[in-house]
Design a protein around this motif. Structure first.
Motif, PDB file in Angstrom:
ATOM      1  N   UNK A 155       0.685  18.226  17.700  1.00 36.23           N
ATOM      2  CA  UNK A 155      -0.251  19.315  17.423  1.00 36.23           C
ATOM      3  C   UNK A 155      -0.346  19.642  15.933  1.00 36.23           C
ATOM      4  N   UNK A 156      -0.050  18.676  15.089  1.00 38.29           N
ATOM      5  CA  UNK A 156       0.020  18.931  13.647  1.00 38.29           C
ATOM      6  C   UNK A 156      -1.272  19.527  13.087  1.00 38.29           C
ATOM      7  N   UNK A 157      -2.410  18.982  13.463  1.00 34.50           N
ATOM      8  CA  UNK A 157      -3.672  19.474  12.907  1.00 34.50           C
ATOM      9  C   UNK A 157      -4.005  20.878  13.394  1.00 34.50           C
ATOM     10  N   UNK A 158      -3.549  21.218  14.586  1.00 30.99           N
ATOM     11  CA  UNK A 158      -3.788  22.572  15.112  1.00 30.99           C
ATOM     12  C   UNK A 158      -2.802  23.588  14.533  1.00 30.99           C
ATOM     13  N   UNK A 159      -1.542  23.180  14.389  1.00 36.94           N
ATOM     14  CA  UNK A 159      -0.489  24.100  13.944  1.00 36.94           C
ATOM     15  C   UNK A 159      -0.396  24.229  12.424  1.00 36.94           C
ATOM     16  N   UNK A 160      -0.895  23.227  11.702  1.00 34.37           N
ATOM     17  CA  UNK A 160      -0.746  23.234  10.247  1.00 34.37           C
ATOM     18  C   UNK A 160       0.616  22.761   9.798  1.00 34.37           C
ATOM     19  N   UNK A 161       1.442  22.292  10.733  1.00 32.09           N
ATOM     20  CA  UNK A 161       2.753  21.739  10.389  1.00 32.09           C
ATOM     21  C   UNK A 161       2.604  20.228  10.266  1.00 32.09           C
ATOM     22  N   UNK A 162       2.443  19.764   9.031  1.00 30.55           N
ATOM     23  CA  UNK A 162       2.218  18.344   8.757  1.00 30.55           C
ATOM     24  C   UNK A 162       3.518  17.624   8.393  1.00 30.55           C
ATOM     25  N   UNK A 163       4.651  18.216   8.751  1.00 30.01           N
ATOM     26  CA  UNK A 163       5.946  17.616   8.423  1.00 30.01           C
ATOM     27  C   UNK A 163       6.041  16.209   9.003  1.00 30.01           C
ATOM     28  N   UNK A 164       6.666  15.332   8.241  1.00 28.73           N
ATOM     29  CA  UNK A 164       6.815  13.935   8.633  1.00 28.73           C
ATOM     30  C   UNK A 164       8.260  13.669   9.018  1.00 28.73           C
ATOM     31  N   UNK A 165       8.452  13.049  10.174  1.00 26.28           N
ATOM     32  CA  UNK A 165       9.792  12.621  10.589  1.00 26.28           C
ATOM     33  C   UNK A 165       9.949  11.154  10.248  1.00 26.28           C
ATOM     34  N   UNK A 198       0.825  -1.201   0.000  1.00 26.50           N
ATOM     35  CA  UNK A 198       0.000   0.000   0.000  1.00 26.50           C
ATOM     36  C   UNK A 198       0.864   1.258   0.000  1.00 26.50           C
ATOM     37  N   UNK A 199       0.288   2.351  -0.453  1.00 31.18           N
ATOM     38  CA  UNK A 199       1.075   3.576  -0.645  1.00 31.18           C
ATOM     39  C   UNK A 199       1.127   4.479   0.577  1.00 31.18           C
ATOM     40  N   UNK A 200       0.451   4.126   1.676  1.00 31.12           N
ATOM     41  CA  UNK A 200       0.422   4.971   2.862  1.00 31.12           C
ATOM     42  C   UNK A 200       1.714   4.866   3.655  1.00 31.12           C
ATOM     43  N   UNK A 201       2.361   6.011   3.853  1.00 26.68           N
ATOM     44  CA  UNK A 201       3.568   6.098   4.675  1.00 26.68           C
ATOM     45  C   UNK A 201       3.183   6.468   6.109  1.00 26.68           C
ATOM     46  N   UNK A 202       2.266   7.425   6.254  1.00 24.58           N
ATOM     47  CA  UNK A 202       1.785   7.848   7.574  1.00 24.58           C
ATOM     48  C   UNK A 202       0.433   8.518   7.375  1.00 24.58           C
ATOM     49  N   UNK A 203      -0.467   8.341   8.345  1.00 21.33           N
ATOM     50  CA  UNK A 203      -1.778   8.957   8.244  1.00 21.33           C
ATOM     51  C   UNK A 203      -2.238   9.403   9.626  1.00 21.33           C
ATOM     52  N   UNK A 204      -2.856  10.580   9.667  1.00 22.73           N
ATOM     53  CA  UNK A 204      -3.337  11.122  10.950  1.00 22.73           C
ATOM     54  C   UNK A 204      -4.682  11.786  10.733  1.00 22.73           C
ATOM     55  N   UNK A 205      -5.605  11.476  11.644  1.00 23.69           N
ATOM     56  CA  UNK A 205      -6.874  12.198  11.714  1.00 23.69           C
ATOM     57  C   UNK A 205      -6.932  12.835  13.083  1.00 23.69           C
ATOM     58  N   UNK A 206      -7.602  12.258  14.022  1.00 24.37           N
ATOM     59  CA  UNK A 206      -7.561  12.772  15.393  1.00 24.37           C
ATOM     60  C   UNK A 206      -6.302  12.290  16.089  1.00 24.37           C
ATOM     61  N   UNK A 207      -5.798  11.176  15.650  1.00 25.83           N
ATOM     62  CA  UNK A 207      -4.540  10.605  16.124  1.00 25.83           C
ATOM     63  C   UNK A 207      -3.936   9.830  14.960  1.00 25.83           C
ATOM     64  N   UNK A 208      -2.779   9.244  15.182  1.00 28.26           N
ATOM     65  CA  UNK A 208      -2.160   8.456  14.117  1.00 28.26           C
ATOM     66  C   UNK A 208      -3.065   7.285  13.763  1.00 28.26           C
ATOM     67  N   UNK A 209      -3.231   7.053  12.470  1.00 26.57           N
ATOM     68  CA  UNK A 209      -4.036   5.948  11.958  1.00 26.57           C
ATOM     69  C   UNK A 209      -3.123   5.150  11.034  1.00 26.57           C
ATOM     70  N   UNK A 210      -2.458   4.150  11.588  1.00 27.95           N
ATOM     71  CA  UNK A 210      -1.393   3.469  10.860  1.00 27.95           C
ATOM     72  C   UNK A 210      -1.757   2.045  10.445  1.00 27.95           C
ATOM     73  N   UNK A 211      -3.043   1.690  10.479  1.00 27.38           N
ATOM     74  CA  UNK A 211      -3.405   0.309  10.128  1.00 27.38           C
ATOM     75  C   UNK A 211      -3.210   0.006   8.648  1.00 27.38           C
ATOM     76  N   UNK A 212      -3.188   1.011   7.778  1.00 30.76           N
ATOM     77  CA  UNK A 212      -2.924   0.799   6.346  1.00 30.76           C
ATOM     78  C   UNK A 212      -1.500   1.182   5.967  1.00 30.76           C
ATOM     79  N   UNK A 213      -0.633   1.406   6.964  1.00 34.46           N
ATOM     80  CA  UNK A 213       0.732   1.856   6.701  1.00 34.46           C
ATOM     81  C   UNK A 213       1.540   0.752   6.032  1.00 34.46           C
ATOM     82  N   UNK A 214       2.335   1.138   5.054  1.00 32.96           N
ATOM     83  CA  UNK A 214       3.233   0.196   4.395  1.00 32.96           C
ATOM     84  C   UNK A 214       4.218  -0.368   5.419  1.00 32.96           C
ATOM     85  N   UNK A 215       4.463  -1.665   5.360  1.00 33.22           N
ATOM     86  CA  UNK A 215       5.339  -2.362   6.318  1.00 33.22           C
ATOM     87  C   UNK A 215       6.748  -1.767   6.384  1.00 33.22           C
TER      88      UNK A 215
END
Length: 137
Positions: A54-64, A26-43
């Motif tokens: 605070x990504x959704x509040x700050x608008x900083x969606x940077x991925x580490x 699957x193509x998902x590297x990371x996913x977040x809604x209210x919290x991390x939703x990683x059940x479809x994350x690539x292995x």
């Protein structure tokens, strides 16, 4: 490695932030809604990705992405999904380089040289390392 993604407009509705790589399944590297939703994350990325709490509040969606590997090289897409509509915010090209063999060989040689020099110094000054030699004039 931090893959940047900023969103400066306010979010009225609850959205999902999705990082993906289209060349993976699957193509998902990371996913977040209210919290991390990683059940479809690539292995390949299990336990190695995170976003600011605070990504959704700050608008900083940077991925580490921790412990980057050569296979992590590729084009990453940051997007938001609301009401089943996906909006691409940014594409980030990541190129992970391996440490060249010559650098590894040089590092090993330097460590061996350091061990040899320190060993020979210890051997040469062994008589001074005895406690009694330091106390006598």
């Amino acid at each position: 490695v931090v893959l940047p993604c900023q969103y400066s407009q306010g979010l009225q509705d609850m959205v999902t932030v999705k990082w993906s790589r289209l060349d993976l399944n699957p193509n998902t590297v990371h996913q977040r809604r209210e919290g991390d939703n990683l059940h479809n994350q690539n292995e390949l990325f299990k336990g190695r990705t995170s976003m600011r709490p605070d990504a959704l509040d700050s608008g900083d969606f940077s991925l580490t992405l921790r412990e980057p590997k050569l296979s992590d090289s590729g084009n990453y897409t940051c997007s938001i999904i609301s009401d089943e509509e996906e909006t691409k915010l940014s594409d980030v090209q990541l190129h992970v380089k391996e440490i060249p063999i010559w650098a590894i060989v040089l590092l090993v040689l330097l460590v061996l040289l350091l061990l040899a020099v320190s060993g020979s110094l210890l051997f040469h000054f062994r008589q001074y390392l005895k406690l009694g030699k330091f106390l006598k004039p």
